[in-house]
Write a protein that holds these residues in place. Sequence first.
Motif, short mmCIF file in Angstrom:
data_model
loop_
_atom_site.label_atom_id
_atom_site.label_comp_id
_atom_site.label_asym_id
_atom_site.label_seq_id
_atom_site.Cartn_x
_atom_site.Cartn_y
_atom_site.Cartn_z
N TYR A 20 0.94 -1.08 -0.16
CA TYR A 20 -0.10 -0.05 0.02
C TYR A 20 0.89 1.25 0.15
CZ TYR A 20 -3.17 3.69 1.68
OH TYR A 20 -3.99 4.81 1.72
N GLN A 67 1.15 5.44 -0.01
CA GLN A 67 0.55 6.65 0.36
C GLN A 67 1.35 7.87 0.14
OE1 GLN A 67 -1.84 9.17 0.39
NE2 GLN A 67 -3.33 7.71 1.66
N PHE A 68 0.80 8.93 -0.21
CA PHE A 68 1.65 10.45 -0.36
C PHE A 68 1.71 10.90 1.09
CE2 PHE A 68 2.59 14.65 -1.13
CZ PHE A 68 3.76 14.58 -1.54
N ARG A 69 2.62 11.36 1.64
CA ARG A 69 2.66 12.18 2.93
C ARG A 69 3.16 13.36 2.57
NH1 ARG A 69 -0.29 9.77 7.15
NH2 ARG A 69 -0.51 7.83 5.92
N GLY A 70 2.42 14.49 2.84
CA GLY A 70 2.84 15.81 2.62
C GLY A 70 2.96 16.81 3.78
N TYR A 84 -6.62 5.17 8.24
CA TYR A 84 -5.67 4.61 8.94
C TYR A 84 -4.98 3.12 8.42
CZ TYR A 84 -7.40 7.97 12.45
OH TYR A 84 -7.89 9.18 12.91
N THR A 99 -2.19 2.94 6.57
CA THR A 99 -0.75 2.94 7.14
C THR A 99 -0.43 2.56 8.48
OG1 THR A 99 -0.21 4.60 5.17
CG2 THR A 99 1.56 4.05 6.92
C1 LIG Z 1 -8.47 17.22 6.93
C2 LIG Z 1 -7.38 16.50 6.01
C3 LIG Z 1 -6.01 16.77 6.14
C4 LIG Z 1 -4.92 16.21 5.72
N1 LIG Z 1 -3.69 16.66 5.97
C5 LIG Z 1 -2.54 15.84 5.45
C6 LIG Z 1 -1.48 16.21 5.64
O1 LIG Z 1 -0.91 17.06 6.30
N2 LIG Z 1 -0.35 15.45 4.97
C7 LIG Z 1 -0.53 14.33 4.26
O2 LIG Z 1 0.11 13.59 3.60
N3 LIG Z 1 -1.80 13.99 3.92
C8 LIG Z 1 -2.76 14.71 4.53
N4 LIG Z 1 -4.29 14.28 4.29
C9 LIG Z 1 -4.30 13.42 3.37
C10 LIG Z 1 -4.61 12.06 3.95
O3 LIG Z 1 -5.91 11.85 4.52
C11 LIG Z 1 -3.62 11.32 4.74
O4 LIG Z 1 -2.67 11.04 3.69
C12 LIG Z 1 -4.15 9.95 5.28
O5 LIG Z 1 -3.55 10.17 6.87
C13 LIG Z 1 -3.91 8.95 4.87
O6 LIG Z 1 -3.55 7.89 5.63
P1 LIG Z 1 -3.49 6.41 4.91
O7 LIG Z 1 -3.72 6.42 3.47
O8 LIG Z 1 -2.41 5.71 5.71
O9 LIG Z 1 -4.82 5.75 5.66
C14 LIG Z 1 -5.55 15.00 4.90
C15 LIG Z 1 -6.72 14.78 4.49
C16 LIG Z 1 -7.60 15.22 5.12
C17 LIG Z 1 -8.93 14.94 5.00
#
Ligand SMILES: Cc1cc2nc3c(=O)[nH]c(=O)nc-3n(C[C@H](O)[C@H](O)[C@H](O)COP(=O)(O)O)c2cc1C
Length: 210
Positions: A67, A69-72, A97, A99
Amino acid sequence: MSRYARLAFTAAVRAMQVEQGSRPAHRAELGAGVGLEPDPLGERERAFIAARDGCYLASVGETGWPYVQFRGGPPGFVHVLDDRTLGYADVRGNRQYITGGNLRGDPRVALFFMDYATRTRLKLFGRASVRGLDEDPRLTARLDAPRAGGRVERLVLIDVEAHDWNCPKHIPHRYSEADLARTHARLDALEAENAALRARLTARGEPPPR
Ligand SMILES: Cc1cc2nc3c(=O)[nH]c(=O)nc-3n(C[C@H](O)[C@H](O)[C@H](O)COP(=O)(O)O)c2cc1C
């Protein structure tokens, strides 16, 4: 053999390298050693990670599916805590959740740090652990910034196992908003300078060049 090669070059991968005739090249690339110790992050890796505004993070679910995911976040949101450890504050997002759940079953992660402007990419293997916010208040305070906003739910620490740089081929050239803002500021300054020089020429009675 580097730690990276030990983790990535499985028997099937090595067999394919032999089939395709690329094994000798990779053997030469991998250097000395047996790859049992983690690869420490060098100066170049630490500076590169500290300047990134995002990374791709892959984890493994209990079904075995990968899996990604992009983290920013703002540049530096992934902290280099020392030459073997990264850490970031996990901000509340879409609340799937995936990851976080995956890490409960398997700590192994792969990360991709990209700089599209310079077409540079760092690949990294590690083991992630999740920490509560109250466990180490100093660490929480350190990882909490820089942050774009949102609510920090937990900390994620990554013990780096191995890393490798990729060649730039096929990485598209892209620029971030921050890169473009710097370019626009430079253009604005040059335009202002140009206008001032043209005005001086006009004032001297010399027609400015077209
Ligand atoms: C309100 C909101 C804020 C978010 N803030 C971030 C963020 O600061 N950084 C990021 O990478 N993704 C952000 N996201 C995108 C994803 O929700 C985030 O990557 C999420 O934690 C995915 O986790 P998972 O794919 O492991 O379930 C945000 C999404 C929402 C709805």
